[in-house]
Design a protein around this motif. Structure first.
Motif, PDB file in Angstrom:
ATOM      1  N   VAL A  76       1.002  -1.233  -0.076  1.00  0.00           N
ATOM      2  CA  VAL A  76       0.077   0.014   0.067  1.00  0.00           C
ATOM      3  C   VAL A  76       0.844   1.278  -0.085  1.00  0.00           C
ATOM      4  N   THR A  77       1.944   1.317   0.857  1.00  0.00           N
ATOM      5  CA  THR A  77       3.006   2.596   0.765  1.00  0.00           C
ATOM      6  C   THR A  77       3.491   2.626  -0.535  1.00  0.00           C
ATOM      7  N   ALA A  78       4.068   1.641  -1.140  1.00  0.00           N
ATOM      8  CA  ALA A  78       4.435   1.566  -2.515  1.00  0.00           C
ATOM      9  C   ALA A  78       3.643   2.059  -3.505  1.00  0.00           C
ATOM     10  N   GLN A  79       2.346   1.854  -3.421  1.00  0.00           N
ATOM     11  CA  GLN A  79       1.368   2.412  -4.225  1.00  0.00           C
ATOM     12  C   GLN A  79       0.998   3.821  -4.131  1.00  0.00           C
ATOM     13  N   LYS A  80       1.014   4.199  -2.761  1.00  0.00           N
ATOM     14  CA  LYS A  80       0.990   5.672  -2.399  1.00  0.00           C
ATOM     15  C   LYS A  80       2.157   6.549  -2.740  1.00  0.00           C
ATOM     16  N   MET A  81       3.400   5.998  -2.778  1.00  0.00           N
ATOM     17  CA  MET A  81       4.440   6.583  -3.454  1.00  0.00           C
ATOM     18  C   MET A  81       4.367   6.780  -4.916  1.00  0.00           C
ATOM     19  N   LYS A  82       3.931   5.656  -5.549  1.00  0.00           N
ATOM     20  CA  LYS A  82       3.707   5.897  -7.050  1.00  0.00           C
ATOM     21  C   LYS A  82       2.695   6.802  -7.550  1.00  0.00           C
ATOM     22  N   ASP A  83       1.672   6.934  -6.775  1.00  0.00           N
ATOM     23  CA  ASP A  83       0.510   8.125  -6.839  1.00  0.00           C
ATOM     24  C   ASP A  83       1.160   9.265  -7.039  1.00  0.00           C
ATOM     25  N   ARG A  84       2.291   9.672  -5.993  1.00  0.00           N
ATOM     26  CA  ARG A  84       2.904  10.624  -6.142  1.00  0.00           C
ATOM     27  C   ARG A  84       4.234  10.894  -7.013  1.00  0.00           C
ATOM     28  N   GLY A  85       4.331   9.842  -7.751  1.00  0.00           N
ATOM     29  CA  GLY A  85       5.194  10.264  -8.970  1.00  0.00           C
ATOM     30  C   GLY A  85       6.680   9.558  -8.273  1.00  0.00           C
ATOM     31  N   ILE A  86       6.495   8.535  -7.067  1.00  0.00           N
ATOM     32  CA  ILE A  86       7.794   8.306  -6.458  1.00  0.00           C
ATOM     33  C   ILE A  86       8.018   6.864  -7.098  1.00  0.00           C
ATOM     34  N   PHE A  87       8.609   6.373  -7.969  1.00  0.00           N
ATOM     35  CA  PHE A  87       9.007   5.076  -8.470  1.00  0.00           C
ATOM     36  C   PHE A  87      10.350   4.536  -8.157  1.00  0.00           C
ATOM     37  N   THR A  88      11.388   5.114  -7.810  1.00  0.00           N
ATOM     38  CA  THR A  88      12.503   4.552  -7.684  1.00  0.00           C
ATOM     39  C   THR A  88      13.218   5.462  -6.467  1.00  0.00           C
ATOM     40  N   GLY A  89      14.217   5.088  -6.211  1.00  0.00           N
ATOM     41  CA  GLY A  89      15.045   5.612  -4.919  1.00  0.00           C
ATOM     42  C   GLY A  89      15.596   7.056  -5.338  1.00  0.00           C
ATOM     43  N   ALA A  90      15.701   7.161  -6.816  1.00  0.00           N
ATOM     44  CA  ALA A  90      16.136   8.639  -7.218  1.00  0.00           C
ATOM     45  C   ALA A  90      14.823   9.391  -6.946  1.00  0.00           C
ATOM     46  N   ASP A  91      13.715   9.095  -7.188  1.00  0.00           N
ATOM     47  CA  ASP A  91      12.447   9.926  -6.976  1.00  0.00           C
ATOM     48  C   ASP A  91      12.457  10.329  -5.643  1.00  0.00           C
ATOM     49  N   LEU A  92      12.573   9.178  -4.913  1.00  0.00           N
ATOM     50  CA  LEU A  92      12.352   9.358  -3.456  1.00  0.00           C
ATOM     51  C   LEU A  92      13.290  10.426  -2.731  1.00  0.00           C
ATOM     52  N   LYS A  93      14.780  10.179  -3.187  1.00  0.00           N
ATOM     53  CA  LYS A  93      15.769  11.197  -3.028  1.00  0.00           C
ATOM     54  C   LYS A  93      15.339  12.611  -3.066  1.00  0.00           C
ATOM     55  N   LYS A  94      14.642  12.943  -4.012  1.00  0.00           N
ATOM     56  CA  LYS A  94      14.145  14.387  -4.110  1.00  0.00           C
ATOM     57  C   LYS A  94      13.354  14.998  -3.235  1.00  0.00           C
ATOM     58  N   LEU A  95      12.937  14.176  -2.504  1.00  0.00           N
ATOM     59  CA  LEU A  95      11.953  14.938  -1.280  1.00  0.00           C
ATOM     60  C   LEU A  95      12.533  15.332   0.138  1.00  0.00           C
ATOM     61  N   THR A  96      12.478  16.210   0.586  1.00  0.00           N
ATOM     62  CA  THR A  96      13.135  16.602   1.949  1.00  0.00           C
ATOM     63  C   THR A  96      12.649  15.562   2.977  1.00  0.00           C
ATOM     64  N   GLU A  97      13.251  15.729   3.996  1.00  0.00           N
ATOM     65  CA  GLU A  97      12.725  14.810   5.361  1.00  0.00           C
ATOM     66  C   GLU A  97      11.544  15.148   5.754  1.00  0.00           C
ATOM     67  N   GLU A  98      11.256  16.693   5.944  1.00  0.00           N
ATOM     68  CA  GLU A  98      10.177  17.013   6.017  1.00  0.00           C
ATOM     69  C   GLU A  98       8.774  16.585   5.316  1.00  0.00           C
ATOM     70  N   GLU A  99       8.987  16.724   4.154  1.00  0.00           N
ATOM     71  CA  GLU A  99       7.963  16.259   3.392  1.00  0.00           C
ATOM     72  C   GLU A  99       7.706  14.643   3.333  1.00  0.00           C
ATOM     73  N   LEU A 100       8.852  13.914   3.509  1.00  0.00           N
ATOM     74  CA  LEU A 100       8.475  12.397   3.572  1.00  0.00           C
ATOM     75  C   LEU A 100       7.804  12.159   5.122  1.00  0.00           C
ATOM     76  N   VAL A 101       8.189  13.056   6.044  1.00  0.00           N
ATOM     77  CA  VAL A 101       7.588  12.727   7.320  1.00  0.00           C
ATOM     78  C   VAL A 101       5.951  13.200   7.304  1.00  0.00           C
ATOM     79  N   ARG A 102       5.913  14.325   6.615  1.00  0.00           N
ATOM     80  CA  ARG A 102       4.461  14.717   6.444  1.00  0.00           C
ATOM     81  C   ARG A 102       3.604  13.652   5.615  1.00  0.00           C
ATOM     82  N   ASP A 103       4.208  13.095   4.440  1.00  0.00           N
ATOM     83  CA  ASP A 103       3.484  12.142   3.882  1.00  0.00           C
ATOM     84  C   ASP A 103       3.408  10.744   4.280  1.00  0.00           C
TER      85      ASP A 103
END
Length: 361
Positions: free
Chosen positions: A192-219
């Protein structure tokens, strides 16, 4: 003085319970088998499936009836916990030839810290190969190994070439490797978390790395801080030889919200089976039963009840969490996650009953 770079090995046996059964019974070799509950009756669940069965889509924690639908020729084998425990001890003895810094995760999986090894070999790669060879020659089983500088990356590495695989991810290649990794391959990122990430356009580690720690904690809540670190290959958790189990639980997030007891009761029963079997795997009994509920608006609550004596009895666990759930359903609700756990452990039971023992293999 700088700390030495840690050398961590993650060893993961290949389809452990099924492989032991195929080793001990020639009639099972080369055939699709599932260790676990029978598809007849109530509550049967697959503990481990052989690789021949996995080709049909059979997986651990799958209802046995569904497994039989996917693979009509599937052979169901009753678990032999006493045998698996004995083989696990033999595997552990092989580990101890090289290090005493061993953190078992289950009967078939462990972290080893070989930064300093007993034999003065100095190479984690060489030690991992020696361990896999010993397991193959002495026990007629196969293991996959991952080697890196921390636990998280070593665990991912061990899964790359399964079965009978080996992978090394060195310090200079960790970040590039993590950037290419699909988010669903990150240990700790569920379906479910993977699908939520994909819905946000996060498919790979590189995509995940673009977000700040604050954004990741928020989401993603407090685990967002964990994602921020591990996508950069940062994990300073030590190998813990004497890690104490505080609680045993299981939870699931549903694709569609549940709104009635009739929908939720079977899910609670299924989660209770998993919890009961994990208790038996660790030889534990718990007094405190806890129900975890996340609503459609992401509000999270827990409800607990303490029994007079520690238990691993399935019917008692199921009836207790159902009663806790009824208290939550006093008004109309929509629920997206349910979880069941036991804690407040007493003395280990004097005998271990056969059950289902879930592994990630």
């Amino acid at each position: 003085m700088d700390k030495p770079i840690r050398k961590i090995i993650h060893i993961d046996m290949d389809a452990f319970y099924a492989s032991v059964e195929q080793r001990d019974n020639p009639l099972y070799r080369g055939k699709p088998i599932a260790v676990g509950g029978s598809p007849e009756g109530r509550g049967g669940v697959v503990a481990t499936a052989s690789y021949e069965a996995r080709k049909f889509g059979v997986r651990s924690a799958m209802p046995s009836k569904r497994a039989r639908e996917l693979c009509p020729d599937l052979i169901f084998v009753r678990p032999r916990f006493d045998v698996y425990k004995e083989v696990s001890a033999q595997i552990r003895a092989i580990f101890h030839r090289y290090t005493d810094l061993i953190e078992p995760l289950s009967l078939d999986e462990a972290y080893l810290d070989v930064t300093v090894d007993k034999l003065g070999i100095g190479s984690a790669i060489e030690i991992a190969h020696a361990i896999r060879k010993a397991i193959r020659e002495e026990l007629q089983l196969t293991a996959s190994a991952g080697v890196s500088v921390n636990k998280f990356v070593a665990k991912i590495a061990s899964d790359l070439q399964k079965p009978d695989g080996f992978a090394f991810i060195g310090p200079s290649s960790i970040e590039a490797f993590m950037e290419k990794l699909a988010v669903e391959k990150f240990h700790g990122v569920g379906r479910v978390t993977a699908q939520k990430m994909k819905d946000r356009g996060i498919f790979t580690g590189a995509d995940l790395k673009k977000l700040t720690e604050e954004e990741l904690v928020r989401d993603f809540g407090k685990t967002g801080a964990f994602y921020y670190r591990i996508v950069r290959g940062l994990d300073d958790r030590p190998v813990q030889p004497h890690r104490e189990t505080k609680s045993v639980g299981a939870e699931d997030t549903f694709q569609e919200d549940l709104s009635s007891l009739e929908e939720m009761a079977p899910e609670l029963d299924r989660l209770s089976v998993i919890v009961r079997d994990r208790l038996q795997r660790h030889q534990l009994r718990g007094k405190t039963v806890t129900l975890k509920v996340k609503f459609s608006d992401f509000r999270l609550i827990t409800r607990s009840f303490s029994l007079p004596v520690p238990t691993d009895d399935l019917e008692l666990i199921q009836s207790t969490v159902r009663q806790l759930l009824r208290g939550v359903l006093e008004e109309p609700v929509k629920i997206r996650l349910l979880g069941v756990s036991l804690s407040n452990f007493g003395e280990p039971p004097p005998t271990v009953q056969l059950g289902l023992f879930f592994t990630e293999d």
